[in-house]
Design an enzyme around this catalytic site. Structure first.
Site, PDB file in Angstrom:
ATOM      1  N   GLU A 122      48.820  42.917 -32.146  1.00  0.00           N
ATOM      2  CA  GLU A 122      48.023  42.166 -31.183  1.00  0.00           C
ATOM      3  C   GLU A 122      46.785  42.942 -30.755  1.00  0.00           C
ATOM      4  OE1 GLU A 122      51.454  39.509 -29.001  1.00  0.00           O
ATOM      5  OE2 GLU A 122      51.223  41.573 -28.385  1.00  0.00           O
ATOM      6  N   CYS A 174      40.779  45.590 -26.819  1.00  0.00           N
ATOM      7  CA  CYS A 174      41.833  46.598 -26.917  1.00  0.00           C
ATOM      8  C   CYS A 174      42.533  46.378 -28.253  1.00  0.00           C
ATOM      9  CB  CYS A 174      42.802  46.409 -25.740  1.00  0.00           C
ATOM     10  SG  CYS A 174      44.232  47.491 -25.815  1.00  0.00           S
ATOM     11  N   CYS A 232      55.551  51.405 -32.871  1.00  0.00           N
ATOM     12  CA  CYS A 232      55.189  52.764 -32.456  1.00  0.00           C
ATOM     13  C   CYS A 232      56.416  53.671 -32.508  1.00  0.00           C
ATOM     14  CB  CYS A 232      54.640  52.721 -31.032  1.00  0.00           C
ATOM     15  SG  CYS A 232      53.950  54.295 -30.500  1.00  0.00           S
ATOM     16  N   CYS A 278      58.050  55.556 -25.715  1.00  0.00           N
ATOM     17  CA  CYS A 278      57.886  55.587 -24.256  1.00  0.00           C
ATOM     18  C   CYS A 278      58.799  54.515 -23.643  1.00  0.00           C
ATOM     19  CB  CYS A 278      56.428  55.333 -23.876  1.00  0.00           C
ATOM     20  SG  CYS A 278      55.299  56.499 -24.634  1.00  0.00           S
ATOM     21  N   CYS A 288      57.553  50.951 -22.322  1.00  0.00           N
ATOM     22  CA  CYS A 288      56.640  50.182 -23.170  1.00  0.00           C
ATOM     23  C   CYS A 288      57.383  49.239 -24.115  1.00  0.00           C
ATOM     24  CB  CYS A 288      55.784  51.167 -23.959  1.00  0.00           C
ATOM     25  SG  CYS A 288      54.802  50.405 -25.242  1.00  0.00           S
ATOM     26  N   GLY A 328      50.830  51.029 -30.848  1.00  0.00           N
ATOM     27  CA  GLY A 328      50.790  52.241 -31.665  1.00  0.00           C
ATOM     28  C   GLY A 328      50.129  53.412 -30.984  1.00  0.00           C
ATOM     29  N   GLU A 329      50.317  54.578 -31.593  1.00  0.00           N
ATOM     30  CA  GLU A 329      49.721  55.827 -31.093  1.00  0.00           C
ATOM     31  C   GLU A 329      48.590  56.195 -32.058  1.00  0.00           C
ATOM     32  OE1 GLU A 329      49.791  58.453 -28.725  1.00  0.00           O
ATOM     33  OE2 GLU A 329      48.317  59.233 -30.132  1.00  0.00           O
ATOM     34  N   SER A 339      43.173  56.374 -26.882  1.00  0.00           N
ATOM     35  CA  SER A 339      44.244  56.815 -25.997  1.00  0.00           C
ATOM     36  C   SER A 339      45.319  57.544 -26.798  1.00  0.00           C
ATOM     37  CB  SER A 339      44.805  55.558 -25.317  1.00  0.00           C
ATOM     38  OG  SER A 339      46.173  55.635 -25.181  1.00  0.00           O
ATOM     39  N   SER A 377      47.748  59.633 -21.899  1.00  0.00           N
ATOM     40  CA  SER A 377      48.801  58.981 -21.109  1.00  0.00           C
ATOM     41  C   SER A 377      49.653  60.069 -20.475  1.00  0.00           C
ATOM     42  CB  SER A 377      49.683  58.120 -22.023  1.00  0.00           C
ATOM     43  OG  SER A 377      48.896  57.191 -22.701  1.00  0.00           O
ATOM     44  N   LEU A 378      49.498  60.248 -19.188  1.00  0.00           N
ATOM     45  CA  LEU A 378      50.221  61.336 -18.517  1.00  0.00           C
ATOM     46  C   LEU A 378      51.486  60.783 -17.842  1.00  0.00           C
ATOM     47  CD1 LEU A 378      50.105  64.353 -17.853  1.00  0.00           C
ATOM     48  CD2 LEU A 378      48.853  63.781 -15.779  1.00  0.00           C
ATOM     49  N   HIS A 389      54.014  46.802 -15.032  1.00  0.00           N
ATOM     50  CA  HIS A 389      54.438  45.418 -15.181  1.00  0.00           C
ATOM     51  C   HIS A 389      55.892  45.428 -15.600  1.00  0.00           C
ATOM     52  CE1 HIS A 389      50.224  44.520 -15.045  1.00  0.00           C
ATOM     53  NE2 HIS A 389      50.050  45.457 -15.940  1.00  0.00           N
ATOM     54  N   CYS A 421      48.858  46.150 -19.963  1.00  0.00           N
ATOM     55  CA  CYS A 421      49.282  47.446 -20.494  1.00  0.00           C
ATOM     56  C   CYS A 421      50.780  47.534 -20.713  1.00  0.00           C
ATOM     57  CB  CYS A 421      48.910  48.542 -19.514  1.00  0.00           C
ATOM     58  SG  CYS A 421      47.223  49.001 -19.679  1.00  0.00           S
TER      59      CYS A 421
HETATM   60 FE1  SF4 Z   1      53.597  53.890 -28.283  1.00  0.00          FE
HETATM   61 FE2  SF4 Z   1      51.685  53.704 -26.418  1.00  0.00          FE
HETATM   62 FE3  SF4 Z   1      53.944  52.307 -26.183  1.00  0.00          FE
HETATM   63 FE4  SF4 Z   1      54.031  54.959 -25.875  1.00  0.00          FE
HETATM   64  S1  SF4 Z   1      52.936  53.492 -24.559  1.00  0.00           S
HETATM   65  S2  SF4 Z   1      55.460  53.724 -27.069  1.00  0.00           S
HETATM   66  S3  SF4 Z   1      52.469  55.596 -27.358  1.00  0.00           S
HETATM   67  S4  SF4 Z   1      52.407  52.054 -27.781  1.00  0.00           S
END
Ligand code: SF4
Length: 313
Positions: free
Chosen positions: A62, A75, A82, A86, A89, A127-128, A159, A181-182, A257, A300
């Protein structure tokens, strides 16, 4: 050819009329020139639009188009799913299904109806980006080179959770902004929600980032999703200020969210403002990221890459 592809945005090799017929026919034998239009789109009440792309093997990614006064941001995704895992997510929960090619990354930019009016691009979708850096770099080169789209790298933000071995390459080979991303200032807490804390501890990452020169226009920001009773307390804020001292950067606070199966809660706006004001009073430029497209799961951490027309996905 680059001129035809990226400036004139032609749709077929036949349109490249300043190339000889012989070259054009040879090119047509070797290459197919096509943009793959999104297969589905959804528009939020706030004007945000979510696009779904098919990226082979019955997989989908997406992109989110976010219009805002004089800005139009897209975005984009860099991977199918991914690996980073996290906990907050939706994409992370789906696991990893493969990298996108540079073409698939760029296709998200070129194939949407708003393509020509985009002012900013953020690699913050599924994704990262640092886990697929060769393709991400290639796409950045097309977007920022004079022979390509010639977009200013200051309009592009990448990011990362902080994959340290890639930081140097990113800093040397691009001039784009970096968003880390902290999400938690204490290592043990960060480990709880971000498995990548283990191989790449945030303290070492920040130490590494302090070695670069951020005094110019290039921006470093830290993304901080505020979770109730997890990272919103006074101690966390003090630690955050301590970590970021002597580093020219900003903090973006993001409202969480809630999503199914995630045992974390967001905070109310009053708390967000309180945190922003505290960090600002400590000399850290802090903004609260406006939440967009919540009603269409485009905000997000909510991108799932689901084809709602295909129940097998
Ligand atoms: Fe991957 Fe970003 Fe989701 Fe972390 S926040 S799992 S890096 S998509």
């Amino acid at each position: 050819m680059a001129d035809w592809l990226y400036k004139k945005r032609c749709n077929s090799i036949d349109e490249m009329t300043n190339l000889s017929l012989k070259i054009r026919s040879r090119l047509s034998e070797l290459f197919v020139l096509e943009k793959e239009a999104p297969i589905f789109s959804q528009t939020s009440v706030d004007g945000t639009k979510k696009y779904l792309f098919e990226v082979g093997d019955n997989r989908y990614v997406e992109s989110v188009y976010i219009p805002d006064k004089d800005r139009a941001t897209l975005c984009i995704s860099s991977q199918k799913g991914c690996k980073m895992g996290c906990k907050f997510c939706v994409t992370g929960k789906q696991g990893f299904k493969g990298n996108l090619t540079a073409q698939q990354i760029l296709n998200q930019v070129f194939s949407i109806p708003e393509s020509l009016s985009l002012t900013n691009i953020v690699y913050m979708g599924m994704g990262e980006p640092f886990d697929n850096f060769p393709a991400v770099l290639k796409s950045i080169q097309v977007l920022t080179s004079d022979w390509g789209v010639a977009m200013s790298p200051r309009r592009i933000t990448v990011s990362t959770v902080g994959i340290m071995p890639v930081v140097n390459d990113f800093m040397e080979k691009t001039e784009c902004h970096l968003a880390v991303s902290l999400h938690a200032p204490f290592g043990d807490k960060r480990s709880e929600i971000m498995p990548m804390q283990k191989p790449y501890p945030h303290t070492e990452l920040i130490r590494m980032l302090k070695k670069y020169d951020w005094s110019g226009q290039r921006r470093l920001s830290f993304e901080y999703i505020v979770f109730k009773d997890f990272n919103d307390d006074e101690q966390s804020m003090k630690k955050l200020v301590y970590l970021l001292q002597h580093l020219r950067c900003r903090v973006n606070l993001i409202r969480f969210h809630a999503s199914e199966g995630v045992p974390l809660e967001g905070v109310d706006m009053k708390k967000m403002i309180e945190i922003r004001d505290y960090l600002t009073s400590q000399g850290i430029i802090t903004t609260i990221r406006a939440s967009r497209g919540e009603d269409i799961m485009a905000a997000c951490g909510l991108l799932a890459g689901k084809n709602t027309e295909n129940s097998e996905q």
